[in-house]
Design a protein around this motif. Structure first.
Motif, short mmCIF file in Angstrom:
data_model
loop_
_atom_site.label_atom_id
_atom_site.label_comp_id
_atom_site.label_asym_id
_atom_site.label_seq_id
_atom_site.Cartn_x
_atom_site.Cartn_y
_atom_site.Cartn_z
N GLU A 94 0.81 -1.23 0.00
CA GLU A 94 0.00 0.00 0.00
C GLU A 94 0.84 1.27 0.00
O GLU A 94 0.34 2.34 -0.33
N TYR A 140 -7.82 10.05 2.66
CA TYR A 140 -7.07 8.80 2.59
C TYR A 140 -5.68 8.97 3.20
O TYR A 140 -5.22 8.12 3.98
N GLY A 143 -5.64 8.95 6.88
CA GLY A 143 -6.12 7.73 7.51
C GLY A 143 -7.58 7.76 7.90
O GLY A 143 -8.04 6.93 8.69
N ARG A 145 -10.01 7.28 5.76
CA ARG A 145 -10.69 6.28 4.94
C ARG A 145 -9.65 5.30 4.42
O ARG A 145 -8.46 5.64 4.28
N ASN A 146 -10.08 4.09 4.09
CA ASN A 146 -9.16 3.04 3.66
C ASN A 146 -9.16 2.83 2.15
O ASN A 146 -8.42 1.98 1.65
N ASP A 147 -10.00 3.58 1.44
CA ASP A 147 -10.08 3.42 0.00
C ASP A 147 -9.98 4.79 -0.67
O ASP A 147 -9.97 5.83 0.00
N PRO A 227 -4.85 -3.45 -1.70
CA PRO A 227 -3.72 -2.80 -1.02
C PRO A 227 -2.36 -3.18 -1.61
O PRO A 227 -1.36 -2.55 -1.29
#
Length: 308
Positions: A94, A140, A143, A145-147, A227
């Motif tokens: 990632e 993003y 941190g 959101r993860n997408d 990721p």
């Protein structure tokens, strides 16, 4: 007392000391300088050697550090091994997405700041797309959101192009194609009626972040997934308006090079002559040879081939 002014950090939005932040990472300049017999030059001021890449008061110390790990990862895992002809296939995690998003977010943020007084010249839907992309990328990176939603990241490894039969490309473009693309940097936002994206050239590694895509585009073996995944410089294909950006950059740099003074041209010739046969060890020599080949054979099908 600190020399850094206090202001709102573009990423965390807190009032802190603002550092001078590079848009294109410093390691790109270092590699170009170490792998060329000449000095870097700014296209807008070709007679003045570049001391550093563009910087602006953008981030606080903490946010700068947030990016530094991913820049180091990209430099050591992909950028240097590829340009030093050591690897063409890369397993990634990632950190690669975080690096690309940080680069594209910085580019977008700075361009939005510059366009603030002229937003009316941008189509409304494009404006909405740009502001939404900035929010998604910032969340993003922080941190939150993860997408990255519908945003797409692509890497196109610009290997040595020795043949092309594309009729839209001028002979001047083909004569400068490899030398200019591998020997320069650029980052900016561009859009058409079909796509909106951030374009970056890191010495021949093209990084494209699409905020909206053109369904007619064709990208093969270029997309970076979350990721993790694997990407190879082999068997990539790009059928897209992005190729027009490559041409515009090549022709722009080629035209500005015509503005070099006689004194600067003589200095360049002297540096090359001083290298003697050692010039063949520089990657730019391979690009000169590829461009000469390309200029002599304009009717063969497009082919990508490694210079190693």
């Amino acid at each position: 007392m600190s020399k850094n002014p206090i202001g709102k950090c573009a990423l965390c939005r807190q009032n802190k000391e603002l550092r001078l932040s590079h848009i294109i990472p410093h390691f790109v300049k270092v590699w170009l300088e170490n792998n060329s017999p000449g000095k870097l030059r700014n296209s807008s001021l070709p007679n003045k050697p570049v001391q550093d890449l563009d910087k602006c008061r953008l981030l606080c110390h903490d946010c700068e550090e947030l990016f530094s790990f991913d820049e180091k990862y990209f430099s050591e895992t992909i950028f240097t091994p590829y340009l030093d002809f050591k690897k063409t296939k890369f397993d990634y995690n990632e950190s690669l997405t975080r690096f690309i998003i940080s680069l594209s977010w910085r580019t977008l943020y700075v361009e939005l700041e510059g366009l603030a007084q002229n937003f009316s010249s941008i189509p409304y839907e494009t404006r909405i797309t740009l502001f939404h992309a900035e929010q998604v990328m910032r969340d993003y990176l922080l941190g939150k959101r993860n997408d990255i939603g519908t945003i797409e990241n692509h890497i196109f490894f610009f290997n040595s192009v020795q043949h092309t039969n594309n009729p839209i490309f001028s002979q001047q473009f083909q004569y400068l194609l490899n030398t200019t693309t591998h020997g320069s940097t650029a980052s900016y936002i561009t859009f058409s009626n079909k796509s909106v994206y951030a374009y970056a050239n890191l010495a021949g590694i093209l990084i494209i972040t699409f905020f909206s895509t053109n369904p007619e585009d064709k990208w093969i073996n270029t997309k970076i997934e979350l990721p993790n995944g694997t990407i190879s410089a082999e068997k990539q294909e790009m059928v897209s308006d992005v190729m027009g950006e490559i041409e515009r950059n090549v022709l722009y740099i080629g035209n500005t090079n015509k503005e070099l003074s006689d004194i600067q041209k003589e200095k360049i010739r002297n540096r090359i002559q001083a290298c003697g046969d050692e010039i063949k060890k520089f990657p730019i020599y391979q690009d000169w040879m590829a461009d000469i080949t390309l200029n002599y054979d304009l009717n063969e099908p497009y082919k990508k081939s490694n210079t190693d």
